[in-house]
Design a protein around this motif. Structure first.
Motif, PDB file in Angstrom:
ATOM      1  N   PHE A 178      93.213  41.508  40.452  1.00  0.00           N
ATOM      2  CA  PHE A 178      93.383  40.134  40.924  1.00  0.00           C
ATOM      3  C   PHE A 178      94.860  39.841  41.140  1.00  0.00           C
ATOM      4  O   PHE A 178      95.729  40.614  40.709  1.00  0.00           O
ATOM      5  CB  PHE A 178      92.812  39.139  39.902  1.00  0.00           C
ATOM      6  N   HIS A 179      95.129  38.722  41.775  1.00  0.00           N
ATOM      7  CA  HIS A 179      96.509  38.287  41.979  1.00  0.00           C
ATOM      8  C   HIS A 179      96.798  37.087  41.099  1.00  0.00           C
ATOM      9  O   HIS A 179      95.979  36.186  40.994  1.00  0.00           O
ATOM     10  CB  HIS A 179      96.736  37.897  43.441  1.00  0.00           C
ATOM     11  N   LEU A 210      98.184  33.651  40.654  1.00  0.00           N
ATOM     12  CA  LEU A 210      98.447  32.600  41.639  1.00  0.00           C
ATOM     13  C   LEU A 210      98.732  31.264  40.982  1.00  0.00           C
ATOM     14  O   LEU A 210      98.505  31.074  39.780  1.00  0.00           O
ATOM     15  CB  LEU A 210      97.326  32.508  42.680  1.00  0.00           C
ATOM     16  N   GLY A 238      83.508  33.690  38.858  1.00  0.00           N
ATOM     17  CA  GLY A 238      84.527  33.654  39.916  1.00  0.00           C
ATOM     18  C   GLY A 238      85.728  32.810  39.537  1.00  0.00           C
ATOM     19  O   GLY A 238      85.630  31.900  38.710  1.00  0.00           O
ATOM     20  N   SER A 239      86.873  33.126  40.166  1.00  0.00           N
ATOM     21  CA  SER A 239      88.139  32.473  39.822  1.00  0.00           C
ATOM     22  C   SER A 239      88.149  30.980  40.157  1.00  0.00           C
ATOM     23  O   SER A 239      88.866  30.208  39.535  1.00  0.00           O
ATOM     24  CB  SER A 239      89.283  33.141  40.583  1.00  0.00           C
ATOM     25  N   ARG A 258      94.434  33.812  37.623  1.00  0.00           N
ATOM     26  CA  ARG A 258      93.849  34.168  38.916  1.00  0.00           C
ATOM     27  C   ARG A 258      93.190  32.945  39.557  1.00  0.00           C
ATOM     28  O   ARG A 258      92.413  33.066  40.502  1.00  0.00           O
ATOM     29  CB  ARG A 258      92.873  35.346  38.771  1.00  0.00           C
ATOM     30  N   PHE A 286      93.726  38.448  50.638  1.00  0.00           N
ATOM     31  CA  PHE A 286      94.635  38.910  49.577  1.00  0.00           C
ATOM     32  C   PHE A 286      95.213  40.285  49.938  1.00  0.00           C
ATOM     33  O   PHE A 286      96.408  40.544  49.728  1.00  0.00           O
ATOM     34  CB  PHE A 286      93.908  38.996  48.230  1.00  0.00           C
TER      35      PHE A 286
HETATM   36  O1  C5P Z   1      87.171  35.563  41.553  1.00  0.00           O
HETATM   37  P1  C5P Z   1      86.502  35.727  42.864  1.00  0.00           P
HETATM   38  O2  C5P Z   1      85.158  36.378  42.753  1.00  0.00           O
HETATM   39  O3  C5P Z   1      86.440  34.477  43.672  1.00  0.00           O
HETATM   40  O4  C5P Z   1      87.428  36.704  43.673  1.00  0.00           O
HETATM   41  C1  C5P Z   1      86.974  37.374  44.820  1.00  0.00           C
HETATM   42  C2  C5P Z   1      87.986  38.449  45.191  1.00  0.00           C
HETATM   43  O5  C5P Z   1      89.197  37.829  45.659  1.00  0.00           O
HETATM   44  C3  C5P Z   1      88.411  39.347  44.057  1.00  0.00           C
HETATM   45  O6  C5P Z   1      87.556  40.440  43.910  1.00  0.00           O
HETATM   46  C4  C5P Z   1      89.796  39.781  44.495  1.00  0.00           C
HETATM   47  O7  C5P Z   1      89.713  40.800  45.456  1.00  0.00           O
HETATM   48  C5  C5P Z   1      90.313  38.562  45.207  1.00  0.00           C
HETATM   49  N1  C5P Z   1      91.146  37.693  44.322  1.00  0.00           N
HETATM   50  C6  C5P Z   1      92.419  38.092  43.988  1.00  0.00           C
HETATM   51  N2  C5P Z   1      93.199  37.296  43.197  1.00  0.00           N
HETATM   52  C7  C5P Z   1      92.744  36.100  42.748  1.00  0.00           C
HETATM   53  C8  C5P Z   1      91.445  35.661  43.091  1.00  0.00           C
HETATM   54  C9  C5P Z   1      90.666  36.488  43.880  1.00  0.00           C
HETATM   55  O8  C5P Z   1      92.871  39.178  44.385  1.00  0.00           O
HETATM   56  N3  C5P Z   1      93.548  35.327  42.015  1.00  0.00           N
END
Ligand code: C5P
Length: 325
Positions: free
Chosen positions: A25-26, A28, A134-135, A151, A181
């Motif tokens: 993840f990133h 953010l 999910g984030s 994230r 991303f």
């Molecule tokens: O958390 P979520 O399921 O919404 O994230 C979907 C995708 O988005 C992750 O698998 C990742 O590839 C990317 N992501 C990320 N950094 C974050 C949130 C999501 O790289 N902070």
């Protein structure tokens, strides 16, 4: 009768992307704001087992990949319940639109399922389940104006910004968040000034922008402009531009979908004081001085063939008061 809840959308007031983390993840930084547009989620429990998703929208999966399915499965396990669950999703929000619809649908499913089963999860169990799915889910356990860290799943309620008039424009394209991303990573690798020596330049940039934006809206904090503090306090959302608040995804999404940059320009031409992509898009929003100005702008943009609607921000209290239908 199934339990029916409104599943509200969010926009991002700035989104700064940090370096990729070991977990993929990133890091953010963002400020989420809930808005008065919604889907409807209906949840019914009966004897038996299995989770069924009903949705007429062709792009919404009706199997285990659906966020509503995934959260219902986790809630049943956490509550040690074995029931047959039917979840109906009435879609009005865009799919892959950057308005957090799938995340919001999942949180509404969790809350509706608790109500339908007559049981309540502890707040930290709700948060743990939401972040595992999910984030972008945890923000919908807070509502209103919300600081997002980590994230995006580390959420902190901010004092609600005063109501603001918005126009939301939904272009016909969907943008994949993981792809956006990955595109950001490629851009960051070839643009060292974006990341700085330690990779954290955007995270530091967020802190600076937020500082200059929000100190102006906090009562009692003296600002350079004397009585300006009073003025800014009434219209902080209109001051996003002055503080240089940005959404980093625009740098990778606009070159791929130039029509989205055109929509941003159209919002500005129509009188938006601030216009931006929400999340990784494809939805754009504009902040207007008055609801009348937003309605007129939405009407003019619709006449030009865009899918534009006027709406407003939704405070934390409005979010929770209007959840149950
Ligand atoms: O958390 P979520 O399921 O919404 O994230 C979907 C995708 O988005 C992750 O698998 C990742 O590839 C990317 N992501 C990320 N950094 C974050 C949130 C999501 O790289 N902070």
């Amino acid at each position: 009768m199934p339990v029916a809840l409104r599943s509200f959308a969010k926009i991002n007031l700035g989104l700064y992307i940090g370096p990729p983390r070991p977990d993929g993840f990133h890091e953010l930084r963002t400020v989420y704001q809930t808005i008065a547009l919604d889907d409807t989620i209906k949840v019914a429990a009966s004897s038996g087992s299995g989770i069924e998703i009903k949705c007429k929208h062709p792009q919404v999966p009706t199997h285990e990949t659906n966020t509503c399915w995934r959260i219902a499965d986790r809630v049943l396990k956490a509550l040690k319940q074995r029931r047959r669950i039917v979840i109906q999703i009435e879609k009005k929000l865009p799919v892959e639109g950057g308005l957090g619809a799938a995340s919001s649908n999942a949180v509404a499913t969790m809350l509706a399922l608790e109500k339908e089963l007559g049981e309540t999860l502890a707040p930290d169990d709700r948060l743990a389940i939401a972040s595992a799915v999910g984030s972008d889910l945890p923000l919908f356990l807070v509502g209103g104006t919300v600081l997002g860290l980590g994230r995006g799943e580390e959420v902190f309620p901010l004092p609600d910004l005063p109501d603001a008039a918005l126009v939301i424009v939904t272009p016909a394209v969907g943008v994949s968040t993981p792809n956006a991303f990955a595109d950001w990573d490629a851009l960051a690798r070839s643009t060292p000034e974006l990341t700085g020596a330690d990779g954290n330049a955007r995270i530091v940039g967020f802190s600076r922008s937020m500082f200059s934006w929000l100190t102006g809206s906090i009562a009692g904090v003296p600002t350079a402009g004397g009585d300006r503090a009073e003025k800014v306090q009434r219209t902080p959302l209109l001051d996003l531009v002055r503080a240089g608040i940005e959404n980093d995804f625009e740098r990778v999404v606009f070159p791929q979908y130039p029509e989205l940059r055109e929509v941003k320009r159209a919002l500005e031409r129509q009188g938006a004081r601030y216009a931006s992509l929400s999340g990784s898009g494809s939805t754009l929003y504009g902040v207007f001085e008055t609801s009348g100005a937003a309605q007129e702008a939405a009407a003019r943009m619709s006449a030009d063939g865009l899918h534009a609607v006027a709406t407003s921000t939704l405070s934390r209290q409005e979010y929770w008061n209007n959840l149950v239908i």
